[in-house]
Design a protein around this motif. Structure first.
Motif, PDB file in Angstrom:
ATOM      1  N   ASN A  93      50.465  29.722  38.841  1.00 53.63           N
ATOM      2  CA  ASN A  93      51.050  30.293  37.627  1.00 53.63           C
ATOM      3  C   ASN A  93      52.170  31.293  37.904  1.00 53.63           C
ATOM      4  OD1 ASN A  93      49.326  29.076  35.433  1.00 53.63           O
ATOM      5  ND2 ASN A  93      47.771  29.894  36.811  1.00 53.63           N
ATOM      6  N   LYS A  94      52.586  31.392  39.188  1.00 56.86           N
ATOM      7  CA  LYS A  94      53.679  32.281  39.589  1.00 56.86           C
ATOM      8  C   LYS A  94      53.452  33.728  39.125  1.00 56.86           C
ATOM      9  CE  LYS A  94      57.142  28.576  39.741  1.00 56.86           C
ATOM     10  NZ  LYS A  94      56.204  27.530  39.902  1.00 56.86           N
ATOM     11  N   LEU A  95      52.232  34.218  39.359  1.00 56.89           N
ATOM     12  CA  LEU A  95      51.901  35.591  38.981  1.00 56.89           C
ATOM     13  C   LEU A  95      52.451  36.540  40.038  1.00 56.89           C
ATOM     14  CD1 LEU A  95      48.180  35.070  37.871  1.00 56.89           C
ATOM     15  CD2 LEU A  95      50.280  34.834  36.511  1.00 56.89           C
ATOM     16  N   GLN A  96      53.160  37.564  39.618  1.00 58.31           N
ATOM     17  CA  GLN A  96      53.795  38.481  40.553  1.00 58.31           C
ATOM     18  C   GLN A  96      53.042  39.801  40.698  1.00 58.31           C
ATOM     19  OE1 GLN A  96      54.300  38.143  37.279  1.00 58.31           O
ATOM     20  NE2 GLN A  96      56.440  38.585  36.804  1.00 58.31           N
ATOM     21  N   TYR A  97      51.851  39.872  40.183  1.00 60.60           N
ATOM     22  CA  TYR A  97      51.029  41.076  40.272  1.00 60.60           C
ATOM     23  C   TYR A  97      49.699  40.732  40.951  1.00 60.60           C
ATOM     24  CZ  TYR A  97      49.153  38.888  36.084  1.00 60.60           C
ATOM     25  OH  TYR A  97      48.632  37.987  35.197  1.00 60.60           O
ATOM     26  N   PRO A  98      48.999  41.734  41.467  1.00 63.97           N
ATOM     27  CA  PRO A  98      47.753  41.463  42.192  1.00 63.97           C
ATOM     28  C   PRO A  98      46.582  41.073  41.289  1.00 63.97           C
ATOM     29  CG  PRO A  98      48.298  43.805  42.290  1.00 63.97           C
ATOM     30  CD  PRO A  98      49.403  43.134  41.549  1.00 63.97           C
ATOM     31  N   LEU A  99      45.754  40.188  41.827  1.00 59.88           N
ATOM     32  CA  LEU A  99      44.475  39.829  41.210  1.00 59.88           C
ATOM     33  C   LEU A  99      43.399  40.332  42.164  1.00 59.88           C
ATOM     34  CD1 LEU A  99      45.201  36.141  40.117  1.00 59.88           C
ATOM     35  CD2 LEU A  99      45.334  38.224  38.715  1.00 59.88           C
ATOM     36  N   LEU A 100      42.585  41.261  41.698  1.00 62.21           N
ATOM     37  CA  LEU A 100      41.573  41.872  42.550  1.00 62.21           C
ATOM     38  C   LEU A 100      40.268  41.084  42.518  1.00 62.21           C
ATOM     39  CD1 LEU A 100      43.723  44.047  42.161  1.00 62.21           C
ATOM     40  CD2 LEU A 100      41.915  45.727  42.095  1.00 62.21           C
ATOM     41  N   CYS A 101      39.616  41.059  43.665  1.00 61.61           N
ATOM     42  CA  CYS A 101      38.378  40.297  43.846  1.00 61.61           C
ATOM     43  C   CYS A 101      37.170  41.227  43.715  1.00 61.61           C
ATOM     44  CB  CYS A 101      38.358  39.637  45.215  1.00 61.61           C
ATOM     45  SG  CYS A 101      39.793  38.589  45.516  1.00 61.61           S
ATOM     46  N   ASP A 102      36.465  41.091  42.619  1.00 56.84           N
ATOM     47  CA  ASP A 102      35.259  41.879  42.349  1.00 56.84           C
ATOM     48  C   ASP A 102      34.077  40.909  42.407  1.00 56.84           C
ATOM     49  OD1 ASP A 102      33.603  44.000  41.567  1.00 56.84           O
ATOM     50  OD2 ASP A 102      34.025  43.730  39.434  1.00 56.84           O
ATOM     51  N   GLN A 103      33.857  40.331  43.597  1.00 58.13           N
ATOM     52  CA  GLN A 103      32.956  39.184  43.712  1.00 58.13           C
ATOM     53  C   GLN A 103      31.516  39.441  43.297  1.00 58.13           C
ATOM     54  OE1 GLN A 103      34.602  37.527  47.644  1.00 58.13           O
ATOM     55  NE2 GLN A 103      34.142  35.765  46.373  1.00 58.13           N
ATOM     56  N   ASN A 104      31.052  40.645  43.394  1.00 57.02           N
ATOM     57  CA  ASN A 104      29.676  40.932  42.956  1.00 57.02           C
ATOM     58  C   ASN A 104      29.647  41.668  41.628  1.00 57.02           C
ATOM     59  OD1 ASN A 104      28.380  39.770  45.260  1.00 57.02           O
ATOM     60  ND2 ASN A 104      29.077  41.530  46.443  1.00 57.02           N
ATOM     61  N   ASN A 105      30.792  41.698  40.932  1.00 53.78           N
ATOM     62  CA  ASN A 105      30.909  42.370  39.632  1.00 53.78           C
ATOM     63  C   ASN A 105      30.541  43.852  39.688  1.00 53.78           C
ATOM     64  OD1 ASN A 105      31.933  40.221  38.130  1.00 53.78           O
ATOM     65  ND2 ASN A 105      29.893  39.416  37.728  1.00 53.78           N
ATOM     66  N   ILE A 106      30.701  44.471  40.849  1.00 50.67           N
ATOM     67  CA  ILE A 106      30.341  45.887  40.981  1.00 50.67           C
ATOM     68  C   ILE A 106      31.242  46.748  40.112  1.00 50.67           C
ATOM     69  CG2 ILE A 106      30.282  47.836  42.603  1.00 50.67           C
ATOM     70  CD1 ILE A 106      29.354  45.747  44.734  1.00 50.67           C
ATOM     71  N   LEU A 107      32.566  46.527  40.206  1.00 50.29           N
ATOM     72  CA  LEU A 107      33.484  47.338  39.401  1.00 50.29           C
ATOM     73  C   LEU A 107      33.345  47.011  37.921  1.00 50.29           C
ATOM     74  CD1 LEU A 107      35.539  49.590  39.682  1.00 50.29           C
ATOM     75  CD2 LEU A 107      37.325  47.845  39.736  1.00 50.29           C
ATOM     76  N   ARG A 108      33.192  45.739  37.613  1.00 47.86           N
ATOM     77  CA  ARG A 108      32.980  45.329  36.213  1.00 47.86           C
ATOM     78  C   ARG A 108      31.777  46.071  35.627  1.00 47.86           C
ATOM     79  NH1 ARG A 108      34.186  40.888  32.874  1.00 47.86           N
ATOM     80  NH2 ARG A 108      35.527  39.990  34.469  1.00 47.86           N
ATOM     81  N   ASN A 109      30.716  46.179  36.404  1.00 48.87           N
ATOM     82  CA  ASN A 109      29.519  46.884  35.933  1.00 48.87           C
ATOM     83  C   ASN A 109      29.746  48.382  35.843  1.00 48.87           C
ATOM     84  OD1 ASN A 109      28.067  44.488  35.680  1.00 48.87           O
ATOM     85  ND2 ASN A 109      27.331  44.578  37.780  1.00 48.87           N
ATOM     86  N   GLN A 110      30.529  48.954  36.789  1.00 48.15           N
ATOM     87  CA  GLN A 110      30.816  50.391  36.739  1.00 48.15           C
ATOM     88  C   GLN A 110      31.636  50.740  35.495  1.00 48.15           C
ATOM     89  OE1 GLN A 110      32.626  50.917  40.651  1.00 48.15           O
ATOM     90  NE2 GLN A 110      30.823  52.038  41.339  1.00 48.15           N
ATOM     91  N   PHE A 111      32.534  49.846  35.108  1.00 44.04           N
ATOM     92  CA  PHE A 111      33.325  50.067  33.897  1.00 44.04           C
ATOM     93  C   PHE A 111      32.505  49.773  32.639  1.00 44.04           C
ATOM     94  CE2 PHE A 111      36.991  50.488  36.525  1.00 44.04           C
ATOM     95  CZ  PHE A 111      38.020  50.991  35.745  1.00 44.04           C
ATOM     96  N   GLY A 112      31.447  48.993  32.784  1.00 44.13           N
ATOM     97  CA  GLY A 112      30.628  48.632  31.632  1.00 44.13           C
ATOM     98  C   GLY A 112      31.223  47.511  30.807  1.00 44.13           C
TER      99      GLY A 112
END
Length: 149
Positions: free
Chosen positions: A83-102
């Motif tokens: 998709n020619k994305l020019q920004y970073p995609l971060l890998c939160d493979q265990n959803n740790i950050l997703r869970n920290q943000f709620g």
């Protein structure tokens, strides 16, 4: 615990699609951090490409754009290249950050779609949540960044 406007984000360091470490401790400008459910799904592709298409405007507004989901570096790299994305995609493979943000799950199993506008001090200034309307996330982020100026 679900983070809200005015909260300090948790400190994090995650790999992006190229294996580079992205850390919240080095923010020098505002950050548009958008959590999305999954690489290569129709809604996520529309959202990611929307951020791509407005990327120059985000730069003008003084913001970085980082996408984040639980995909691997390999999955993110394929999605970004396709998709020619020019920004970073971060890998939160265990959803740790997703869970920290709620970031909530929908229907108990679909990863939520939430965008956070974070200032250079790491404080959340705006939150937008809408699972089905990816393009609205771009409009909301632009509107919020304009208010911060």
């Amino acid at each position: 615990m679900k983070l809200k406007v005015g909260d300090q984000i948790p400190s994090f360091s995650l790999k992006d699609q190229k294996g580079n470490i992205r850390t919240s401790n080095n923010l020098k400008k505002s950050l548009v951090l958008f959590f999305y459910p999954k690489d290569d799904t129709p809604g996520c592709t529309i959202e990611a490409c929307g951020f791509r298409d407005k990327y120059d405007l985000f730069k003008i507004l003084g913001a970085e754009v980082w996408g984040i989901s639980n995909g691997s570096t390999q999955s993110h790299l394929g999605f970004a290249n396709k998709n020619k994305l020019q920004y970073p995609l971060l890998c939160d493979q265990n959803n740790i950050l997703r869970n920290q943000f709620g970031v909530p799950k929908k229907l108990g199993f679909i990863e939520g779609r939430v965008t956070y506008i974070i200032n250079s001090e790491g404080v959340i200034k705006h939150i937008f949540e809408d699972l089905l309307n990816g393009p609205a996330h771009i409009k909301e982020a632009i509107k919020a960044l304009k208010k911060l100026q």
